[in-house]
Design an enzyme around this catalytic site. Structure first.
Site, PDB file in Angstrom:
ATOM      1  CG  HIS A 151      -2.232  -0.328  -7.418  1.00 40.41           C
ATOM      2  ND1 HIS A 151      -2.748   0.346  -6.328  1.00 40.41           N
ATOM      3  CD2 HIS A 151      -2.268  -1.645  -7.081  1.00 40.41           C
ATOM      4  CE1 HIS A 151      -3.081  -0.531  -5.379  1.00 40.41           C
ATOM      5  NE2 HIS A 151      -2.797  -1.746  -5.823  1.00 40.41           N
ATOM      6  CD  GLU A 162      -2.042   3.668  -5.837  1.00 39.73           C
ATOM      7  OE1 GLU A 162      -3.120   3.216  -6.292  1.00 39.73           O
ATOM      8  OE2 GLU A 162      -1.164   2.935  -5.373  1.00 39.73           O
ATOM      9  NE  ARG A 218      -4.163  -1.426  -0.154  1.00 40.06           N
ATOM     10  CZ  ARG A 218      -4.192  -2.424  -1.034  1.00 40.06           C
ATOM     11  NH1 ARG A 218      -3.133  -2.660  -1.780  1.00 40.06           N
ATOM     12  NH2 ARG A 218      -5.261  -3.182  -1.150  1.00 40.06           N
TER      13      ARG A 218
END
Length: 318
Positions: free
Chosen positions: A277, A258, A229
């Site tokens: 990601h 993000e 994370r």
């Protein structure tokens, strides 16, 4: 009237969807889009999928079990997300470890073997050496979060001849690690690690865990990878560690925030490799099948009144 099983933004192939119907023939199986307003969830007992706005789950007043196709479940762990705290939340932990571990191995070698620098030299038709290369053989790799992803990474590192240190909350031994430690021993372990891989969920304990003070314990020249994370790593502190040469490189598949803002200076750093990601993406061969099998197994267990797998502790966040 049949009870309802709802699949949000179904990732399943037609054969998998037919298996869901065959395993639970007494249920009406529906599919809905991820931007549901919740009205079409009012009579849902079983929910599989991710909704864009978790607050709509308050309208799912018959919901008893929710399984996500993701491993991360942060949006569903806040109190009051569901109409009752009795709703069981499960995730798809175990489906992504293989793909993410392969990504970690790739990024480790990219950084240690100066792949990006040689790519630029090739484009410039430059036959000169970029500098000394480093080997995984004999290197110490610190895996912070030795769960499914960390364990799969450890399995792929063993043939390289690394020494593997795993960080686990319990500190319990792991068959693929040479040594396991608890988080309070992180500073000392960082001073020994050539490669540091963050494979952490988002919890109150992991947020900003790798701040300026923690990074200061790193072995000079180490490389850092983050696939867990983004919130575990302070990007400003990371940039300082890279500027100072304390860290020789970093690979980030997750960031906070993000997407990573376009004006963030990490984009321009040659020793940083950034991916959006995607390391455990659902499109990887086999991922959808693994996600589907996890759900089908739990569906059979649910119908039989047996304990479910991958049950999330919403207070812990994973």
């Amino acid at each position: 009237m049949k009870p309802v099983l709802t699949i949000v933004n179904s990732p399943f192939t037609t054969p998998l969807l037919e298996e869901v119907k065959a395993v639970a023939p007494e249920y009406e199986v529906r599919t809905v889009p991820p931007r549901t307003d919740g009205a079409d969830l009012a009579d849902t007992e079983i929910l599989f999928g991710l909704v864009k706005d978790p607050s709509v789950l308050q309208k799912a007043v018959k919901l008893r079990w929710h399984q996500t196709p993701s491993a991360g479940v942060d949006p569903y762990c806040s109190p009051g997300v569901y109409h009752t705290e009795e709703v069981v939340l499960t995730n798809s932990s175990g489906a992504y470890g293989i793909g993410i571990a392969e990504h970690l191995v790739t990024m480790t070698l990219v950084l240690l073997r100066r792949v990006r620098e040689y790519d630029r030299k090739q484009q410039a038709r430059d036959w000169s050496a970029a500098g000394p290369l480093r080997s995984l053989y004999g290197a110490t790799v610190l895996i912070v979060g030795l769960g499914d992803i960390g364990g799969e990474f450890a399995a792929r590192l063993r043939p390289f001849g690394c020494r593997i240190i795993g960080v686990r909350r319990s500190g319990a031994a792991h068959p693929l690690a040479d040594e396991t430690i608890t988080p309070d021993h992180l500073p000392h372990a960082l001073g020994r690690a050539d490669v540091v891989a963050l494979c952490l969920p988002e919890t109150t304990e992991t947020k900003r865990l790798f701040d300026r003070q923690m990074l200061a314990h790193c072995k000079r020249g180490a490389v850092l990878l983050n696939v867990g994370r983004g919130s575990a790593l302070e990007l400003g502190a990371l940039k300082e560690a890279l500027d100072d040469g304390l860290l020789s490189g970093a690979a980030l598949d997750v960031t906070d925030p993000e997407p990573l803002p376009q004006d963030n200076p990490l984009w321009d750093m040659q020793q940083v490799f950034i991916t959006p990601h995607m390391s455990g993406g659902n499109s990887l061969d086999g991922n959808v099948q693994r996600i589907g099998r996890l759900f089908l197994d739990n569906l059979a267990r649910y119908r039989a009144g047996e304990p479910l797998h991958q049950v999330v502790d919403r207070k812990a966040g994973y």
